[in-house]
Design a protein around this motif. Structure first.
Motif, PDB file in Angstrom:
ATOM      1  N   UNK A   1       0.817  -1.180   0.000  1.00 53.60           N
ATOM      2  CA  UNK A   1       0.000   0.000   0.000  1.00 53.60           C
ATOM      3  C   UNK A   1       0.870   1.256   0.000  1.00 53.60           C
ATOM      4  N   UNK A   2       1.884   1.272   0.841  1.00 57.26           N
ATOM      5  CA  UNK A   2       2.782   2.422   0.881  1.00 57.26           C
ATOM      6  C   UNK A   2       3.480   2.627  -0.462  1.00 57.26           C
ATOM      7  N   UNK A   3       3.881   1.529  -1.065  1.00 60.24           N
ATOM      8  CA  UNK A   3       4.549   1.624  -2.366  1.00 60.24           C
ATOM      9  C   UNK A   3       3.597   2.197  -3.411  1.00 60.24           C
ATOM     10  N   UNK A   4       2.358   1.740  -3.403  1.00 57.60           N
ATOM     11  CA  UNK A   4       1.373   2.228  -4.355  1.00 57.60           C
ATOM     12  C   UNK A   4       1.145   3.734  -4.168  1.00 57.60           C
ATOM     13  N   UNK A   5       1.002   4.170  -2.924  1.00 56.88           N
ATOM     14  CA  UNK A   5       0.818   5.598  -2.639  1.00 56.88           C
ATOM     15  C   UNK A   5       2.034   6.401  -3.111  1.00 56.88           C
ATOM     16  N   UNK A   6       3.223   5.842  -2.894  1.00 56.24           N
ATOM     17  CA  UNK A   6       4.444   6.512  -3.355  1.00 56.24           C
ATOM     18  C   UNK A   6       4.438   6.652  -4.884  1.00 56.24           C
ATOM     19  N   UNK A   7       4.007   5.610  -5.567  1.00 54.00           N
ATOM     20  CA  UNK A   7       3.937   5.663  -7.033  1.00 54.00           C
ATOM     21  C   UNK A   7       2.952   6.724  -7.502  1.00 54.00           C
ATOM     22  N   UNK A   8       1.826   6.871  -6.805  1.00 51.17           N
ATOM     23  CA  UNK A   8       0.869   7.919  -7.149  1.00 51.17           C
ATOM     24  C   UNK A   8       1.492   9.306  -6.946  1.00 51.17           C
ATOM     25  N   UNK A   9       2.165   9.492  -5.815  1.00 55.66           N
ATOM     26  CA  UNK A   9       2.810  10.789  -5.562  1.00 55.66           C
ATOM     27  C   UNK A   9       3.872  11.095  -6.610  1.00 55.66           C
ATOM     28  N   UNK A  10       4.635  10.072  -6.992  1.00 59.39           N
ATOM     29  CA  UNK A  10       5.673  10.248  -8.016  1.00 59.39           C
ATOM     30  C   UNK A  10       5.045  10.654  -9.345  1.00 59.39           C
ATOM     31  N   UNK A  11       3.925  10.044  -9.680  1.00 55.58           N
ATOM     32  CA  UNK A  11       3.215  10.373 -10.908  1.00 55.58           C
ATOM     33  C   UNK A  11       2.778  11.841 -10.906  1.00 55.58           C
ATOM     34  N   UNK A  68      -2.895  -5.294  -7.299  1.00 56.50           N
ATOM     35  CA  UNK A  68      -1.717  -5.862  -6.646  1.00 56.50           C
ATOM     36  C   UNK A  68      -1.575  -5.300  -5.225  1.00 56.50           C
ATOM     37  N   UNK A  69      -1.752  -4.000  -5.074  1.00 54.95           N
ATOM     38  CA  UNK A  69      -1.670  -3.381  -3.743  1.00 54.95           C
ATOM     39  C   UNK A  69      -2.779  -3.895  -2.831  1.00 54.95           C
TER      40      UNK A  69
END
Length: 122
Positions: A1-11, A68-69
């Motif tokens: 979940x944290x990784x997914x949120x990080x990917x959204x922020x990066x986007x 996946x998340x």
């Protein structure tokens, strides 16, 4: 979940767009979009496509990332202190129960003990 949120922020950062500007592009509020990338909980599957569209990216790939998340979140066991019947470490973490509504739950009142005594006297 944290990784997914990080990917959204990066986007979002890569697109150089603010949450306010994103909300104007799609049918989502600024707080909803911000919470989606906070990592506190997994964003809803209805919010993720709007978030990605607002950043100008393709949604299809992100639906699979979300699934996946979601599987990762489902696989994480609940910590023992969050299980039913375990007292929280302090009252602020206690759930509000039906018995709390009328004040009948002894020892779990949020108000000071002197308040009850004052209200009885007058």
């Amino acid at each position: 979940m944290q990784r997914f949120a990080h990917e959204l922020r990066t986007l979002r950062r890569a697109g150089g767009i603010t949450y306010r500007a994103m909300a104007q592009r799609v049918d989502c509020s600024t707080p909803t979009l911000s919470r989606a990338a906070s990592g506190e909980q997994l964003a809803s599957l209805s919010t993720v496509p709007a978030y990605v569209r607002a950043c100008g990216e393709e949604e299809t790939e992100w639906a699979e990332r979300w699934r996946r998340a979601a599987r990762e979140v489902a696989a994480v066991p609940v910590p023992p202190e969050q299980e039913e019947g375990i007292e929280p470490p302090y009252r602020g973490l206690a759930r509000f129960e039906a018995a709390d509504e009328d004040g009948s739950s002894a020892g779990r009142h949020w108000w000071p003990h002197w308040w009850t005594a004052r209200s009885r006297t007058g």
